[in-house]
Design an enzyme around this catalytic site. Sequence first.
Site, PDB file in Angstrom:
ATOM      1  N   GLU A  71     112.840  90.088 -84.331  1.00 22.57           N
ATOM      2  CA  GLU A  71     114.125  89.918 -85.030  1.00 22.57           C
ATOM      3  C   GLU A  71     114.571  88.457 -85.046  1.00 22.57           C
ATOM      4  O   GLU A  71     115.642  88.096 -84.562  1.00 22.57           O
ATOM      5  CB  GLU A  71     115.188  90.821 -84.388  1.00 22.57           C
ATOM      6  CG  GLU A  71     114.822  92.288 -84.522  1.00 22.57           C
ATOM      7  CD  GLU A  71     115.918  93.262 -84.085  1.00 22.57           C
ATOM      8  OE1 GLU A  71     116.738  92.892 -83.237  1.00 22.57           O
ATOM      9  OE2 GLU A  71     115.948  94.384 -84.608  1.00 22.57           O
ATOM     10  N   GLU A 109     110.346  99.310 -85.991  1.00 23.34           N
ATOM     11  CA  GLU A 109     111.420  99.921 -85.205  1.00 23.34           C
ATOM     12  C   GLU A 109     112.258 100.790 -86.119  1.00 23.34           C
ATOM     13  O   GLU A 109     112.680 100.352 -87.192  1.00 23.34           O
ATOM     14  CB  GLU A 109     112.360  98.865 -84.588  1.00 23.34           C
ATOM     15  CG  GLU A 109     111.811  98.135 -83.406  1.00 23.34           C
ATOM     16  CD  GLU A 109     112.828  97.211 -82.755  1.00 23.34           C
ATOM     17  OE1 GLU A 109     114.038  97.499 -82.801  1.00 23.34           O
ATOM     18  OE2 GLU A 109     112.393  96.180 -82.212  1.00 23.34           O
TER      19      GLU A 109
HETATM   20  C1  BGP Z   1     116.619  96.101 -81.975  1.00 26.04           C
HETATM   21  C2  BGP Z   1     115.854  95.451 -80.874  1.00 26.04           C
HETATM   22  C3  BGP Z   1     115.351  96.360 -79.821  1.00 26.04           C
HETATM   23  C4  BGP Z   1     116.170  97.614 -79.593  1.00 26.04           C
HETATM   24  C5  BGP Z   1     116.831  98.163 -80.823  1.00 26.04           C
HETATM   25  C6  BGP Z   1     117.883  99.202 -80.577  1.00 26.04           C
HETATM   26  O1  BGP Z   1     117.553  95.218 -82.483  1.00 26.04           O
HETATM   27  O2  BGP Z   1     114.725  94.771 -81.372  1.00 26.04           O
HETATM   28  O3  BGP Z   1     115.079  95.604 -78.689  1.00 26.04           O
HETATM   29  O4  BGP Z   1     116.873  97.614 -78.467  1.00 26.04           O
HETATM   30  O5  BGP Z   1     117.395  97.173 -81.601  1.00 26.04           O
HETATM   31  O6  BGP Z   1     119.093  98.584 -80.252  1.00 26.04           O
HETATM   32  P1  BGP Z   1     119.949  98.990 -78.999  1.00 26.04           P
HETATM   33  O7  BGP Z   1     119.035  98.893 -77.839  1.00 26.04           O
HETATM   34  O8  BGP Z   1     121.048  97.993 -78.943  1.00 26.04           O
HETATM   35  O9  BGP Z   1     120.420 100.362 -79.244  1.00 26.04           O
END
Ligand code: BGP
Length: 488
Positions: A175, A387
């Site tokens: 990201e 993701e």
């Molecule tokens: C993305 C990241 C991840 C992950 C995901 C979910 O932005 O790359 O590392 O954590 O989001 O977000 P969160 O963990 O805040 O629910």
Amino acid sequence: MAFPKNFLWGGATAANQCEGAYLEDGKGLSVPDMLLGGDVNTPRTFCPKIEENRFYPSHQAIDMYHHFKEDIALFAEMGFKCYRLSINWARIFPNGDDEQPNEAGLKFYDELFDECKKHGIEPLVTLCHYEIPWAIVTKYNGFYNRKTIDLYVKYATTCFERYKDKVKYWLTFNEINMPIMEPKMGNLYGVGVAQKSDLERTEPCVFPEMTDVPQQRFEALHNEFVASAKAVIEGHKINPNFMIGNMICHITWYPLTPNPKDMLEDQRRDSICNDICGDVQVRGAYPYFARKFYQDLGLDTKFMDNAEDLKIIKEGTVDFYTFSYYMSNCVTVQEGVDQVKGNMMGGAKNPYLKASDWGWQIDPDGLRWTLNKLASRYPEKPLMVVENGFGAFDKVEDDGKIHDDYRISYFREHIRALGEAVNDGVPVIGYTTWGPIDLVSAGTGQYAKRYGFIYVDKYDDGTGDFSRSRKKSFFWYKNVIASNGENL
Ligand code: BGP
């Protein structure tokens, strides 16, 4: 729905959110190790020093460092073709600028990749998933210092050399666009930038209290572009068969109304949030709108004109484009409309969509829209969704099981949309769900925000024995993979 034969089905994690063992076998501190957990309404807290009596979720996480064989076996049982994971930079270079890499750290990932191979799982490795060694923050001010470009390239080439026969798919930065959208998290997590005044605090402080210097944040992002491009160039020298990709947090925007002003704002947001980074890494140059955006922020844009950097960026374009997708947001020039929360950014509430308990709007069609948008913008590159997932509170029922139908329903609709995009002709090569096993949330630091097909007995008060168990969604996803996306 016809997914390609070798479609890379799987799941994705990040070292800092699952490994734990935060100082074991010579690992140094990294940025997430300095953070306490929060919740949906409380931002995470930054601690300039680690204090004994506080609970830092990354220090133990889900202890995957000691459970990886069991976890990879569970992924294999689901039929994973691919496992996206990150190498924790501070396991390899504990201080960021060490002369020699830490052999124990390298050995750990050797064993992990061997385990993947044993089960026929293709690893996809993120080199930096919000895991800048803490010493690089305190000593160099992260990527604002150009020396950090060299430190990163040394780290990347060390990994490429060591694992050149074990890993084919790589991502340079997770990201990378986060510092554009979320200054406070973007500074620390994204580019490792922190001001002296914050580092010298005597008391911990929540993220929003930290100082942001936009000139540093954006120059640091530029330096990450250079570092990423250099890594791509060096990686291809080490193994020409490497597939090295970028990774964008794709925030998909819709205009809230047909007001042309909303339409213009929608276009502006999409360009800035998503396309500046995508264009630099895929097309090898800044898009025309980047300069105006930076100037409007009052930045001196000299850093965009360094001829040597621009040449490297041009030469080091990525082989494939990957992104995270969780939700969509609306944008409007109207004031006073209802707002919703988001991953990095919130937006105006979309009356057609429902949201998760963390306020993220659920929008499977938006995934199809996004894939089609990206295929048009970057027609020459394969795409991969690395993701996508649903953070939810899970309840262990009286029968000891977790019936997570809400998660199944989220994935069913998103995989259906993914299939529709494939049918549209989008060249998508794989799909890794976020957090196939419960892990620590990046945004809130919670265990309670669970994403997994696999439940982990670990809780926000620090209790739990780390035992793993299969949720209902485990068996559902197994069936999806076995049928190559047919049985939803
Ligand atoms: C993305 C990241 C991840 C992950 C995901 C979910 O932005 O790359 O590392 O954590 O989001 O977000 P969160 O963990 O805040 O629910």
